[in-house]
Design an enzyme around this catalytic site. Structure first.
Site, PDB file in Angstrom:
ATOM      1  CB  CYS A  81      -0.946  -0.006   1.186  1.00 15.73           C
ATOM      2  SG  CYS A  81      -2.364  -1.006   0.808  1.00 15.73           S
ATOM      3  CD  GLU A  82       4.403   4.521   0.632  1.00 15.35           C
ATOM      4  OE1 GLU A  82       4.753   5.647   0.282  1.00 15.35           O
ATOM      5  OE2 GLU A  82       3.842   4.279   1.719  1.00 15.35           O
TER       6      GLU A  82
END
Ligand code: PLP
Length: 404
Positions: free
Chosen positions: A332-333
């Site tokens: 999640c990046e």
């Protein structure tokens, strides 16, 4: 002859050990080491593997067996090197902003030490005076290296004692009767122009006459390896020739011929490494076709951190039609491995291999997103050995103290 593992073999390893998986090929490390020793066989030169590139204990043992020495960046690397079987006199600790207690510990262990600050040099002198040889890590004020993050010798870098502080250095040497045995510089990583090393030698030779007990000149690491087609490797034969010429032109005024040291990290272990991932999802968008693999910058940070290029191959569909993809991770990046990259048609479930993954790959991995660190496999004499198990759930909780 260059050593490469085949697509078929890597596919087999991925199926056997699972993905994401780091695979290292021992004989490639040997090939790289022999390139160095062959090129420098006529000169008095020693190579210290800069082990921060990859510290798996089996890699350290293998490199020890090849006859190389080792360069460490922390006291724990020193302890790993001892554990791997390097005797203390083949271990160098090139310090960088470390607490003096680590220098004292290294001294007790009989390790060779390079000191990088006036403050620690003063403390060293107060404690040990002339009784223990010590090297100086100097900052030559030379700009070199693939990009600013990996340039260490320029005049705004934190690394080393700036050579322009030579008067302060000499005052400390005199005050404590220090026995300076080597002068070290490391100007950066991915240096393709051998003239950078020659410039470094010139800087050092200006001050060599000041150190009567000098035995070694340590020119650091930073040899470049090819990452993509058309990339060059640092010309090691030319380097050997240039270094030989530079030393011939500057005989040591102290009398003794100086031994030359290098600290290659990436050069020894980059190309031996393959990072094998599996495709989770393919997502068509108007901007790109995204290929999400079962990894991310938590496992291979170089593309995001350094804008590094890693060659990627679809080993599951080598004959597939060539198409453009954005290869991304699953964390999640934003974690783009490659943008607009041509690959043989990718399908969900295919294995994608990242090349040049040996150096600063696993070593810079983390548990970000509570993902497991990958397993590592060493291929040696045609046999694959698991050399690090993949993390398990309990590893995520290890060392956590539950107080609620
Ligand atoms: C990192 C480092 C090296 C090795 O650099 P490479 O680019 O991997 O060859 C050598 N010496 C020192 C002091 C280092 O910090």
């Amino acid at each position: 002859m260059s050593q490469h593992l085949t697509k078929e073999y890597l596919t087999q390893l991925a199926a056997e050990f699972g993905t994401p998986l780091y695979v290292y090929h021992a004989e490639k490390i040997k090939e790289q080491y022999q390139k160095l020793t062959t090129a420098f066989n006529k000169s008095n030169t020693v190579f210290f593997y800069a082990c921060k590139a990859l510290t798996n204990i089996n890699i350290l043992k293998y490199i020890c067996s090849l006859g190389a020495n080792v360069d460490c960046s922390s006291i724990n690397e020193v302890k790993l090197a001892l554990h791997a079987g390097f005797p203390p006199e083949r271990i160098l600790y090139t310090s960088n902003g470390i607490a003096f207690s680590e220098i004292a510990e290294a001294k007790e262990l009989g390790i060779i030490i390079n000191i990088d600050s006036l403050s620690n040099l003063d403390k060293f002198g107060q404690q040990y005076g002339h009784s223990y040889p010590v090297g100086l890590r100097l900052r030559p004020n030379i700009m070199a290296g693939g990009n600013l993050k990996i340039s260490t010798g320029h005049d705004k870098s934190k690394f080393g004692i700036p050579v322009d502080q030579i008067d302060e250095i000499l005052a400390l040497v005199k005050k404590h009767n220090l026995r300076i045995s080597d002068l070290h510089i490391h100007t950066g990583s991915e240096i393709k122009d051998v003239e950078v090393f020659v410039k470094g030698i010139e800087v050092l030779f200006d001050i060599v006459p000041q150190f009567k007990e000098l035995e070694f000149i340590d020119l650091g690491g930073g040899f470049k390896v090819p990452y993509k087609d058309g990339d060059v490797e640092t010309d090691i034969n030319l380097l050997a020739q240039k270094v030989g010429e530079a030393f011939a032109a500057h005989p040591n005024p102290g009398g003794r011929p100086l031994q030359v040291w290098f600290e290659p990290g990436k050069f020894l272990v980059s190309e031996c490494g393959y990072f094998v991932t599996q495709v989770n999802v393919i997502k068509q968008t108007s901007a790109a076709t995204f290929v999400s693999v079962d990894s991310g910058f938590n496992h291979l940070i170089r593309p995001m951190f350094y804008d590094a290029y890693h060659h990627i191959e679809n080993i599951s569909n080598p004959g597939g039609e060539k198409k453009k993809y954005s290869v991304v991770g699953n964390i999640c990046e934003t974690d783009t491995f490659a943008w607009d990259r041509t690959l043989n048609e990718v399908r969900e479930g295919d294995y994608l291999v990242f090349r040049n993954a040996g150096a600063y790959g696993f070593e810079m991995s983390s548990n970000f997103n509570a993902r497991y660190k990958p397993a590592e496999v060493l291929v040696i004499d045609g046999k694959a050995h698991l050399i690090r198990k993949r993390d398990e759930f309990k590893d995520l909780l290890r060392n956590q103290v539950e107080v609620i």
